[in-house]
Design an enzyme around this catalytic site. Sequence first.
Site, PDB file in Angstrom:
ATOM      1  N   GLU A  99       0.899  -1.214   0.095  1.00 49.37           N
ATOM      2  CA  GLU A  99       0.138  -0.005   0.192  1.00 49.37           C
ATOM      3  C   GLU A  99       0.973   1.121  -0.004  1.00 49.37           C
ATOM      4  OE1 GLU A  99      -2.902   0.586   3.152  1.00 49.37           O
ATOM      5  OE2 GLU A  99      -3.860   2.236   2.051  1.00 49.37           O
ATOM      6  N   LYS A 228      -7.887 -15.864  15.534  1.00 52.95           N
ATOM      7  CA  LYS A 228      -7.931 -15.745  14.308  1.00 52.95           C
ATOM      8  C   LYS A 228      -9.485 -15.320  13.722  1.00 52.95           C
ATOM      9  CE  LYS A 228      -3.787 -18.231  13.012  1.00 52.95           C
ATOM     10  NZ  LYS A 228      -3.025 -19.237  12.401  1.00 52.95           N
ATOM     11  N   ASP A 303       2.471 -14.673  12.452  1.00 48.20           N
ATOM     12  CA  ASP A 303       1.524 -15.127  11.697  1.00 48.20           C
ATOM     13  C   ASP A 303       0.434 -14.292  11.433  1.00 48.20           C
ATOM     14  OD1 ASP A 303      -0.787 -16.888  11.163  1.00 48.20           O
ATOM     15  OD2 ASP A 303      -0.645 -18.153  12.478  1.00 48.20           O
ATOM     16  N   HIS A 398      -2.694   9.437  -1.470  1.00 45.66           N
ATOM     17  CA  HIS A 398      -2.846   8.237  -1.910  1.00 45.66           C
ATOM     18  C   HIS A 398      -2.700   8.502  -3.501  1.00 45.66           C
ATOM     19  CE1 HIS A 398      -3.257   5.415   1.132  1.00 45.66           C
ATOM     20  NE2 HIS A 398      -3.440   6.279   1.758  1.00 45.66           N
TER      21      HIS A 398
HETATM   22  C1  LIG Z   1       1.759  10.954   2.828  1.00 46.67           C
HETATM   23  C2  LIG Z   1       1.751  12.028   3.884  1.00 46.67           C
HETATM   24  C3  LIG Z   1       2.947  11.579   4.787  1.00 46.67           C
HETATM   25  C4  LIG Z   1       2.241  13.259   3.528  1.00 46.67           C
HETATM   26  O1  LIG Z   1       2.355  14.206   4.318  1.00 46.67           O
HETATM   27  P1  LIG Z   1       2.868  15.696   4.105  1.00 46.67           P
HETATM   28  O2  LIG Z   1       2.889  16.478   5.666  1.00 46.67           O
HETATM   29  O3  LIG Z   1       2.399  16.359   2.966  1.00 46.67           O
HETATM   30  O4  LIG Z   1       4.335  15.585   3.692  1.00 46.67           O
HETATM   31  P2  LIG Z   1       5.486  16.240   3.764  1.00 46.67           P
HETATM   32  O5  LIG Z   1       6.184  16.056   2.393  1.00 46.67           O
HETATM   33  O6  LIG Z   1       5.422  17.442   4.445  1.00 46.67           O
HETATM   34  O7  LIG Z   1       6.565  15.222   4.990  1.00 46.67           O
HETATM   35  C5  LIG Z   1       6.175  15.224   5.984  1.00 46.67           C
HETATM   36  C6  LIG Z   1       6.861  13.951   6.795  1.00 46.67           C
HETATM   37  O8  LIG Z   1       6.128  12.923   6.175  1.00 46.67           O
HETATM   38  C7  LIG Z   1       7.014  11.737   5.964  1.00 46.67           C
HETATM   39  N1  LIG Z   1       7.140  11.545   4.442  1.00 46.67           N
HETATM   40  C8  LIG Z   1       6.482  12.263   3.672  1.00 46.67           C
HETATM   41  N2  LIG Z   1       6.649  11.607   2.305  1.00 46.67           N
HETATM   42  C9  LIG Z   1       7.493  10.579   2.669  1.00 46.67           C
HETATM   43  C10 LIG Z   1       7.684   9.498   1.614  1.00 46.67           C
HETATM   44  N3  LIG Z   1       7.710   9.587   0.585  1.00 46.67           N
HETATM   45  N4  LIG Z   1       8.486   8.530   2.200  1.00 46.67           N
HETATM   46  C11 LIG Z   1       8.901   8.357   3.476  1.00 46.67           C
HETATM   47  N5  LIG Z   1       8.485   9.408   4.382  1.00 46.67           N
HETATM   48  C12 LIG Z   1       7.394  10.284   3.998  1.00 46.67           C
HETATM   49  C13 LIG Z   1       8.481  12.178   6.480  1.00 46.67           C
HETATM   50  O9  LIG Z   1       8.541  11.981   7.802  1.00 46.67           O
HETATM   51  C14 LIG Z   1       8.359  13.680   6.220  1.00 46.67           C
HETATM   52  O10 LIG Z   1       9.178  14.363   7.278  1.00 46.67           O
HETATM   53  P3  LIG Z   1      10.626  14.776   6.648  1.00 46.67           P
HETATM   54  O11 LIG Z   1      11.405  13.393   7.182  1.00 46.67           O
HETATM   55  O12 LIG Z   1      10.599  15.034   5.288  1.00 46.67           O
HETATM   56  O13 LIG Z   1      10.974  15.840   7.653  1.00 46.67           O
HETATM   57  C15 LIG Z   1       0.543  12.294   4.550  1.00 46.67           C
HETATM   58  O14 LIG Z   1      -0.559  12.873   3.613  1.00 46.67           O
HETATM   59  C16 LIG Z   1      -0.073  11.015   5.125  1.00 46.67           C
HETATM   60  O15 LIG Z   1       0.216  10.319   6.116  1.00 46.67           O
HETATM   61  N6  LIG Z   1      -1.276  10.735   4.549  1.00 46.67           N
HETATM   62  C17 LIG Z   1      -2.164   9.584   5.012  1.00 46.67           C
HETATM   63  C18 LIG Z   1      -1.952   8.362   4.398  1.00 46.67           C
HETATM   64  C19 LIG Z   1      -2.220   7.167   5.281  1.00 46.67           C
HETATM   65  O16 LIG Z   1      -1.846   7.041   6.448  1.00 46.67           O
HETATM   66  N7  LIG Z   1      -2.531   5.984   4.515  1.00 46.67           N
HETATM   67  C20 LIG Z   1      -2.961   4.737   5.174  1.00 46.67           C
HETATM   68  C21 LIG Z   1      -3.729   4.092   4.578  1.00 46.67           C
HETATM   69  S1  LIG Z   1      -5.440   4.642   4.433  1.00 46.67           S
HETATM   70  C22 LIG Z   1      -6.224   3.148   4.860  1.00 46.67           C
HETATM   71  O17 LIG Z   1      -5.648   1.807   4.542  1.00 46.67           O
HETATM   72  C23 LIG Z   1      -7.233   2.784   5.701  1.00 46.67           C
HETATM   73  C24 LIG Z   1      -8.679   3.853   5.533  1.00 46.67           C
HETATM   74  C25 LIG Z   1      -8.376   5.152   5.285  1.00 46.67           C
HETATM   75  O18 LIG Z   1      -9.523   3.114   4.722  1.00 46.67           O
HETATM   76  C26 LIG Z   1      -9.080   3.590   6.837  1.00 46.67           C
HETATM   77  C27 LIG Z   1     -10.162   4.354   7.333  1.00 46.67           C
HETATM   78  O19 LIG Z   1     -11.203   4.168   7.048  1.00 46.67           O
HETATM   79  O20 LIG Z   1      -9.995   5.209   8.185  1.00 46.67           O
HETATM   80  N1  LIG Z   2      -1.143 -25.393  16.816  1.00 49.32           N
HETATM   81  C1  LIG Z   2      -1.961 -24.405  16.641  1.00 49.32           C
HETATM   82  O1  LIG Z   2      -3.284 -24.410  16.747  1.00 49.32           O
HETATM   83  C2  LIG Z   2      -1.583 -22.899  16.111  1.00 49.32           C
HETATM   84  C3  LIG Z   2      -0.205 -22.711  15.373  1.00 49.32           C
HETATM   85  N2  LIG Z   2      -0.058 -21.574  14.918  1.00 49.32           N
HETATM   86  C4  LIG Z   2       1.321 -21.547  14.403  1.00 49.32           C
HETATM   87  O2  LIG Z   2       1.890 -21.856  15.706  1.00 49.32           O
HETATM   88  C5  LIG Z   2       3.486 -20.984  15.318  1.00 49.32           C
HETATM   89  C6  LIG Z   2       3.846 -20.403  16.658  1.00 49.32           C
HETATM   90  O3  LIG Z   2       4.012 -21.348  17.722  1.00 49.32           O
HETATM   91  P1  LIG Z   2       4.849 -21.227  18.679  1.00 49.32           P
HETATM   92  O4  LIG Z   2       4.775 -21.981  19.895  1.00 49.32           O
HETATM   93  O5  LIG Z   2       5.054 -19.671  19.144  1.00 49.32           O
HETATM   94  O6  LIG Z   2       6.063 -21.554  17.945  1.00 49.32           O
HETATM   95  P2  LIG Z   2       6.887 -22.851  17.914  1.00 49.32           P
HETATM   96  O7  LIG Z   2       5.854 -23.823  17.426  1.00 49.32           O
HETATM   97  O8  LIG Z   2       7.729 -22.808  16.771  1.00 49.32           O
HETATM   98  O9  LIG Z   2       7.509 -23.087  19.114  1.00 49.32           O
HETATM   99  C7  LIG Z   2       8.299 -22.184  19.640  1.00 49.32           C
HETATM  100  C8  LIG Z   2       9.128 -22.997  20.905  1.00 49.32           C
HETATM  101  O10 LIG Z   2      10.533 -22.329  20.708  1.00 49.32           O
HETATM  102  C9  LIG Z   2      11.074 -22.651  22.164  1.00 49.32           C
HETATM  103  N3  LIG Z   2      11.962 -21.530  22.711  1.00 49.32           N
HETATM  104  C10 LIG Z   2      12.985 -21.161  22.577  1.00 49.32           C
HETATM  105  N4  LIG Z   2      13.504 -20.119  23.194  1.00 49.32           N
HETATM  106  C11 LIG Z   2      12.466 -19.703  23.608  1.00 49.32           C
HETATM  107  C12 LIG Z   2      12.138 -18.316  24.268  1.00 49.32           C
HETATM  108  N5  LIG Z   2      12.997 -17.507  24.504  1.00 49.32           N
HETATM  109  N6  LIG Z   2      10.825 -18.180  24.622  1.00 49.32           N
HETATM  110  C13 LIG Z   2       9.948 -19.146  24.113  1.00 49.32           C
HETATM  111  N7  LIG Z   2      10.091 -20.187  23.749  1.00 49.32           N
HETATM  112  C14 LIG Z   2      11.152 -20.428  23.423  1.00 49.32           C
HETATM  113  C15 LIG Z   2       9.974 -23.249  22.974  1.00 49.32           C
HETATM  114  O11 LIG Z   2      10.142 -24.643  23.006  1.00 49.32           O
HETATM  115  P3  LIG Z   2       9.908 -25.380  24.581  1.00 49.32           P
HETATM  116  O12 LIG Z   2       8.215 -25.265  24.535  1.00 49.32           O
HETATM  117  O13 LIG Z   2      10.388 -26.636  24.373  1.00 49.32           O
HETATM  118  O14 LIG Z   2      10.479 -24.560  25.578  1.00 49.32           O
HETATM  119  C16 LIG Z   2       8.904 -23.071  22.243  1.00 49.32           C
HETATM  120  O15 LIG Z   2       7.828 -23.836  22.288  1.00 49.32           O
HETATM  121  C17 LIG Z   2       3.217 -20.280  13.970  1.00 49.32           C
HETATM  122  O16 LIG Z   2       3.790 -20.850  12.855  1.00 49.32           O
HETATM  123  C18 LIG Z   2       1.700 -20.283  14.051  1.00 49.32           C
HETATM  124  O17 LIG Z   2       1.517 -20.008  12.371  1.00 49.32           O
HETATM  125  C19 LIG Z   2      -0.793 -20.647  14.877  1.00 49.32           C
HETATM  126  C20 LIG Z   2      -2.353 -20.776  15.310  1.00 49.32           C
HETATM  127  C21 LIG Z   2      -2.705 -21.805  15.722  1.00 49.32           C
END
Ligand SMILES: CC(C)(COP(=O)([O-])OP(=O)([O-])OC[C@H]1O[C@@H](n2cnc3c(N)ncnc32)[C@H](O)[C@@H]1OP(=O)([O-])[O-])[C@@H](O)C(=O)NCCC(=O)NCCSC(=O)C[C@@](C)(O)CC(=O)[O-]
Ligand SMILES: NC(=O)C1=CN([C@@H]2O[C@H](COP(=O)(O)OP(=O)(O)OC[C@H]3O[C@@H](n4cnc5c(N)ncnc54)[C@H](OP(=O)(O)O)[C@@H]3O)[C@@H](O)[C@H]2O)C=CC1
Length: 403
Positions: A99, A228, A303, A398
């Site tokens: 996006e 989920k 996940d 956008h």
């Molecule tokens: C696009 C901006 C940031 C412009 O914003 P602006 O203020 O016009 O930009 P600017 O050129 O003055 O720059 C300000 C700062 O923005 C950053 N920035 C600016 N441009 C860039 C770039 N190209 N790459 C990286 N960083 C950038 C950067 O930090 C910059 O500061 P600087 O570093 O220059 O001092 C602003 O208009 C904005 O944030 N718009 C909102 C966009 C957004 O959040 N989209 C998310 C998706 S929306 C969606 O998926 C969900 C939705 C909307 O349907 C959910 C709902 O219903 O609410």
């Molecule tokens: N089974 C299910 O129903 C579901 C499974 N998943 C999947 O499960 C996976 C994630 O499960 P998750 O249990 O997190 O991972 P893993 O199955 O990969 O197991 C992680 C293992 O790492 C070991 N471990 C080593 N160091 C650490 C530490 N510092 N902290 C904690 N554990 C450590 C533990 O072993 P030990 O236990 O021997 O100590 C732990 O069980 C993902 O792939 C996800 O997509 C997602 C949803 C449902």
Amino acid sequence: MTDPATLADQLRTGERRLHELDDADAETAAEARRQFLAAETGADLDAIGDFTFDAGQATDANVENFVGSAQVPMGVAGPVAIDGGAADGEYFLPMATTEGALVASVNRGLSAIDDAGGATARVTDSGMTRAPVFRVAGVAEAETVVEWVDDHAEQLREAAESTTSHGELLAVEPYVVGDNVYLRFAYDTKDAMGMNMATIATREAADLVEAETPAELVAISGNLCNDKKPAAINAVEGRGRTVTADVTLSRELVEETLNTTPEAMVEGNTRKNLVGSAKAGSLGFNAHAANTVAAMFLATGQDEAQVVEGANAITTMDAREDGLYASISLASLEVGTVGGGTKLATQSAGLELLGLAGGGDPAGSNADALAEVIAVGALAGELSLIAAFCSRHLASAHEDLGR
Ligand SMILES: CC(C)(COP(=O)([O-])OP(=O)([O-])OC[C@H]1O[C@@H](n2cnc3c(N)ncnc32)[C@H](O)[C@@H]1OP(=O)([O-])[O-])[C@@H](O)C(=O)NCCC(=O)NCCSC(=O)C[C@@](C)(O)CC(=O)[O-]
Ligand SMILES: NC(=O)C1=CN([C@@H]2O[C@H](COP(=O)(O)OP(=O)(O)OC[C@H]3O[C@@H](n4cnc5c(N)ncnc54)[C@H](OP(=O)(O)O)[C@@H]3O)[C@@H](O)[C@H]2O)C=CC1
């Protein structure tokens, strides 16, 4: 013969099925599947076959019928200073997305937060849940089961923890519905997201419940977990990490970086995120927490289906004497820095960029820090997007960056 062309031929003739290529190494098997699928469908699959991670590792734990990879562009936002319970210092946030304008938006929010001295973040609750459902004869038997569970917490803990060296059983919460008993087990899974760990541990505990009570296990997941799916229980009780990030931006910062005022931000947040979400019956009282959660989940090997719970967040804003107070509270952010997809090369690099790859010291601190960083990223996204609505910049942003 295990060369790709021969294997693809065997797939074509039906001598083997797609998942019956075990005698070939993972890359050869994937190439055979691609050749077979390309011939069957006419699709050009070369791009899918171009990947950098270890195919053997991926097929060991992450995917079946492996054919290659779907690549997602990765950007970076930040740096931002975070004062967290576990996160501490300056962070660059890896974000994988398609996006346009999303990374720019989070980057703008982070830049405002950083100029304000950084964000504060805390994990306020932690516990991965698994809730098996048991069949009983009726409510009297349900009462017997619940009483047994209440009286045998220690035995249940021993059974569950016998399967893991890291996991700890924190609580077992019973729910009764007619002739169904649900036991919601909650675990401290340290640095693992913990869904496999909790499921394996709960199976052991469920065996004990079945052996000692009249309850019969129907499903190891009875959907009161809840994994989920959008669910109020996760919003209220939490699941994975419950985490909040907040910041106060001076009026000057809001005006200069976000092109609006604290009052306009508060009004936008109230009318959109709070009232609009309430009217819609939404579980998420935020603008787009899912955007940052999803992009960081993809970048760090989480996940991706659990973005459903990760989007369960409330954004608040308040105009104060010293400027704009803003917060986001994510009720159920399920993250890990070990296990799942975290070891794959690009995902592991994403975690390394954050300094959070692998197990933390103490155990659990890396996953806590990851949750705090994602929360700060989500807060930045909220600030920037609400500001874009206030300054009427969403469509033009956008147009410029997203098409
Ligand atoms: C696009 C901006 C940031 C412009 O914003 P602006 O203020 O016009 O930009 P600017 O050129 O003055 O720059 C300000 C700062 O923005 C950053 N920035 C600016 N441009 C860039 C770039 N190209 N790459 C990286 N960083 C950038 C950067 O930090 C910059 O500061 P600087 O570093 O220059 O001092 C602003 O208009 C904005 O944030 N718009 C909102 C966009 C957004 O959040 N989209 C998310 C998706 S929306 C969606 O998926 C969900 C939705 C909307 O349907 C959910 C709902 O219903 O609410
Ligand atoms: N089974 C299910 O129903 C579901 C499974 N998943 C999947 O499960 C996976 C994630 O499960 P998750 O249990 O997190 O991972 P893993 O199955 O990969 O197991 C992680 C293992 O790492 C070991 N471990 C080593 N160091 C650490 C530490 N510092 N902290 C904690 N554990 C450590 C533990 O072993 P030990 O236990 O021997 O100590 C732990 O069980 C993902 O792939 C996800 O997509 C997602 C949803 C449902």
